[in-house]
Design a protein around this motif. Sequence first.
Motif, PDB file in Angstrom:
ATOM      1  N   SER A 115       0.830  -1.198   0.000  1.00  0.00           N
ATOM      2  CA  SER A 115       0.000   0.000   0.000  1.00  0.00           C
ATOM      3  C   SER A 115       0.868   1.253   0.000  1.00  0.00           C
ATOM      4  O   SER A 115       2.002   1.259   0.500  1.00  0.00           O
ATOM      5  CB  SER A 115      -0.910   0.010   1.227  1.00  0.00           C
ATOM      6  OG  SER A 115      -0.155   0.180   2.411  1.00  0.00           O
ATOM      7  N   GLN A 116       0.308   2.310  -0.534  1.00  0.00           N
ATOM      8  CA  GLN A 116       1.031   3.577  -0.568  1.00  0.00           C
ATOM      9  C   GLN A 116       1.323   4.097   0.841  1.00  0.00           C
ATOM     10  O   GLN A 116       2.432   4.562   1.102  1.00  0.00           O
ATOM     11  CB  GLN A 116       0.239   4.614  -1.357  1.00  0.00           C
ATOM     12  CG  GLN A 116       0.908   5.973  -1.428  1.00  0.00           C
ATOM     13  CD  GLN A 116       0.085   6.980  -2.211  1.00  0.00           C
ATOM     14  OE1 GLN A 116      -0.759   6.611  -3.007  1.00  0.00           O
ATOM     15  NE2 GLN A 116       0.340   8.262  -1.968  1.00  0.00           N
ATOM     16  N   PRO A 117       0.364   4.036   1.787  1.00  0.00           N
ATOM     17  CA  PRO A 117       0.664   4.499   3.147  1.00  0.00           C
ATOM     18  C   PRO A 117       1.814   3.720   3.791  1.00  0.00           C
ATOM     19  O   PRO A 117       2.647   4.296   4.491  1.00  0.00           O
ATOM     20  CB  PRO A 117      -0.650   4.274   3.898  1.00  0.00           C
ATOM     21  CG  PRO A 117      -1.701   4.338   2.835  1.00  0.00           C
ATOM     22  CD  PRO A 117      -1.076   3.702   1.630  1.00  0.00           C
ATOM     23  N   ALA A 118       1.852   2.399   3.533  1.00  0.00           N
ATOM     24  CA  ALA A 118       2.920   1.584   4.114  1.00  0.00           C
ATOM     25  C   ALA A 118       4.280   1.992   3.548  1.00  0.00           C
ATOM     26  O   ALA A 118       5.286   2.074   4.272  1.00  0.00           O
ATOM     27  CB  ALA A 118       2.660   0.110   3.850  1.00  0.00           C
ATOM     28  N   LEU A 119       4.312   2.268   2.256  1.00  0.00           N
ATOM     29  CA  LEU A 119       5.569   2.669   1.641  1.00  0.00           C
ATOM     30  C   LEU A 119       5.999   4.048   2.129  1.00  0.00           C
ATOM     31  O   LEU A 119       7.174   4.284   2.417  1.00  0.00           O
ATOM     32  CB  LEU A 119       5.428   2.650   0.119  1.00  0.00           C
ATOM     33  CG  LEU A 119       6.730   2.703  -0.686  1.00  0.00           C
ATOM     34  CD1 LEU A 119       6.582   1.946  -1.994  1.00  0.00           C
ATOM     35  CD2 LEU A 119       7.146   4.129  -0.969  1.00  0.00           C
ATOM     36  N   THR A 120       5.039   4.955   2.247  1.00  0.00           N
ATOM     37  CA  THR A 120       5.345   6.292   2.752  1.00  0.00           C
ATOM     38  C   THR A 120       5.888   6.223   4.171  1.00  0.00           C
ATOM     39  O   THR A 120       6.837   6.937   4.537  1.00  0.00           O
ATOM     40  CB  THR A 120       4.081   7.167   2.720  1.00  0.00           C
ATOM     41  OG1 THR A 120       3.615   7.258   1.368  1.00  0.00           O
ATOM     42  CG2 THR A 120       4.370   8.561   3.241  1.00  0.00           C
ATOM     43  N   GLN A 121       5.299   5.349   4.968  1.00  0.00           N
ATOM     44  CA  GLN A 121       5.767   5.180   6.346  1.00  0.00           C
ATOM     45  C   GLN A 121       7.182   4.592   6.375  1.00  0.00           C
ATOM     46  O   GLN A 121       8.001   4.962   7.228  1.00  0.00           O
ATOM     47  CB  GLN A 121       4.801   4.273   7.112  1.00  0.00           C
ATOM     48  CG  GLN A 121       5.131   4.136   8.595  1.00  0.00           C
ATOM     49  CD  GLN A 121       4.102   3.298   9.344  1.00  0.00           C
ATOM     50  OE1 GLN A 121       3.165   2.774   8.745  1.00  0.00           O
ATOM     51  NE2 GLN A 121       4.289   3.170  10.642  1.00  0.00           N
ATOM     52  N   ALA A 122       7.473   3.673   5.455  1.00  0.00           N
ATOM     53  CA  ALA A 122       8.809   3.076   5.390  1.00  0.00           C
ATOM     54  C   ALA A 122       9.865   4.137   5.083  1.00  0.00           C
ATOM     55  O   ALA A 122      10.940   4.161   5.700  1.00  0.00           O
ATOM     56  CB  ALA A 122       8.840   1.980   4.336  1.00  0.00           C
ATOM     57  N   ILE A 123       9.563   5.033   4.142  1.00  0.00           N
ATOM     58  CA  ILE A 123      10.500   6.106   3.801  1.00  0.00           C
ATOM     59  C   ILE A 123      10.707   7.031   5.001  1.00  0.00           C
ATOM     60  O   ILE A 123      11.836   7.426   5.317  1.00  0.00           O
ATOM     61  CB  ILE A 123       9.999   6.907   2.597  1.00  0.00           C
ATOM     62  CG1 ILE A 123       9.892   6.003   1.355  1.00  0.00           C
ATOM     63  CG2 ILE A 123      10.908   8.096   2.309  1.00  0.00           C
ATOM     64  CD1 ILE A 123      11.195   5.398   0.927  1.00  0.00           C
ATOM     65  N   ALA A 124       9.614   7.379   5.675  1.00  0.00           N
ATOM     66  CA  ALA A 124       9.715   8.251   6.850  1.00  0.00           C
ATOM     67  C   ALA A 124      10.552   7.595   7.943  1.00  0.00           C
ATOM     68  O   ALA A 124      11.342   8.260   8.631  1.00  0.00           O
ATOM     69  CB  ALA A 124       8.313   8.581   7.375  1.00  0.00           C
ATOM     70  N   SER A 125      10.410   6.265   8.096  1.00  0.00           N
ATOM     71  CA  SER A 125      11.188   5.540   9.098  1.00  0.00           C
ATOM     72  C   SER A 125      12.679   5.598   8.774  1.00  0.00           C
ATOM     73  O   SER A 125      13.511   5.820   9.661  1.00  0.00           O
ATOM     74  CB  SER A 125      10.727   4.087   9.167  1.00  0.00           C
ATOM     75  OG  SER A 125      11.555   3.328  10.023  1.00  0.00           O
ATOM     76  N   LEU A 126      13.030   5.436   7.499  1.00  0.00           N
ATOM     77  CA  LEU A 126      14.432   5.503   7.099  1.00  0.00           C
ATOM     78  C   LEU A 126      15.003   6.902   7.305  1.00  0.00           C
ATOM     79  O   LEU A 126      16.159   7.054   7.727  1.00  0.00           O
ATOM     80  CB  LEU A 126      14.588   5.091   5.639  1.00  0.00           C
ATOM     81  CG  LEU A 126      14.435   3.600   5.321  1.00  0.00           C
ATOM     82  CD1 LEU A 126      14.599   3.361   3.831  1.00  0.00           C
ATOM     83  CD2 LEU A 126      15.452   2.775   6.110  1.00  0.00           C
ATOM     84  N   GLU A 127      14.220   7.912   7.002  1.00  0.00           N
ATOM     85  CA  GLU A 127      14.705   9.287   7.186  1.00  0.00           C
ATOM     86  C   GLU A 127      14.978   9.560   8.663  1.00  0.00           C
ATOM     87  O   GLU A 127      15.923  10.282   8.995  1.00  0.00           O
ATOM     88  CB  GLU A 127      13.699  10.280   6.617  1.00  0.00           C
ATOM     89  CG  GLU A 127      13.632  10.247   5.088  1.00  0.00           C
ATOM     90  CD  GLU A 127      12.691  11.274   4.513  1.00  0.00           C
ATOM     91  OE1 GLU A 127      13.008  11.834   3.448  1.00  0.00           O
ATOM     92  OE2 GLU A 127      11.634  11.516   5.140  1.00  0.00           O
TER      93      GLU A 127
END
Length: 428
Positions: A60-72
């Motif tokens: 899902s797009q929200p899951a991917l967005t959250q993954a990027i935020a976690s890496l940042e």
Amino acid sequence: MFIPDIQVFDGERGSMPLEAGNRQEGLTLHPLPNLRHLRAFLLVAETGSVNRAAEHANISQPALTQAIASLEQIFGAELFNRHQTGMYLTADGTRLKARLTEAFAALSVGLGEAASAAIAPAAKADPAYFLTASQLNALTALHQLGDCQAAATQLGILVTSLHRSVRSLEDRLCAKLMLRAGQGVQFSRGGTVLAQQAKLAMRELELAFEDIDWARGINRGRLTIGALPLTRSYIAPKALVTVATRHPELRVRLVEGSYPVLLRALCEGDIDVLVGALRQPAPVAGVHEEPLFSETLRVVARADHPLVRDKGINLDQLFRFPWVAPRIGSPARRQFELLMQEAAVRPPVLLEVASHDSVRAILFESDALALLSPEQIRYEVQNGQLAVLPVDWAIQPRAIGYTVRSNWRPTPAQQELIEVLKETCAHL
């Protein structure tokens, strides 16, 4: 007066500590990020869109967005510039992408080798969905230490947890990675290659943190140099002291050992640069040799040796004395054997000693001679303890330089080390 913290390790005894993702020497190191989050980052970087990356990864797009935020948050840096037209890498994002590309390439090689010996066909899968951080930590710790309890202690987990991580990976691969013998472990060929490539991948992740830190003016990280006998006395220590003095937060390490041991450590990412006599060509693929200067080996004796004041010394005179021979398989040993072939006599005593300290002790306490680099005995000659005999022969000069991995992408600290090595060797 600032005294740089330079640690010296004996590579022959396997004393190089574990790094990425583990606790070591009271330091809290960066944890391994979730591999799926790292793959998600690469997908967004390649497609320039969260929507397209989500479709490609079937998440899902929200899951991917959250993954990027976690890496940042983990890297402490903004990785993308977000615009209505898409997601564009920042400078830090570009640095991370370069490291991740190498890390996943290494993991793919390791998984491919391990899967080739599978007892049943295993589904070809992306390393991000095939491996976990706990599995990587367990595999590399066991490969480094060769003992289950020691590896578990190093990682701060129970032995049962260590076994569970390895078994789950073996089940996914349908292949045996290790043969267990009590607490000790012996790796299969596939397990060995996977562990080696996993170590390289983890080192690339560690270097990603360093790249981002240095870009922000935070000059910390780990710099490890492997030193062959020629460079241990002067060249490597001088270069490391120079870099460590400039960057006090940098952990600087000098690893000593034989060429085979240090070459393996280089290929596995345990050391960053190997300095010493070049083989030309290197005996393995995947490494690059760069010469710094050339030198000719000299016959060395204690300062008051009977031959010191002689002129026009010939080979027969030299080989009437005891000799300390260079290590078998080394370039210096080949030179020594050529000299023995030319001489009409054999030395009365021929000692084979690997330790430079032992060689010096033998020279100090006897009439023995040795074939050494002038740089190995720089300080002993200056202090009047050893002397270079006035021998003139047609011995071939050898190239001294550094060896790195072919795909090596130096960090600022590593690049500075290379520049300091060049400056140090310019007058030699």
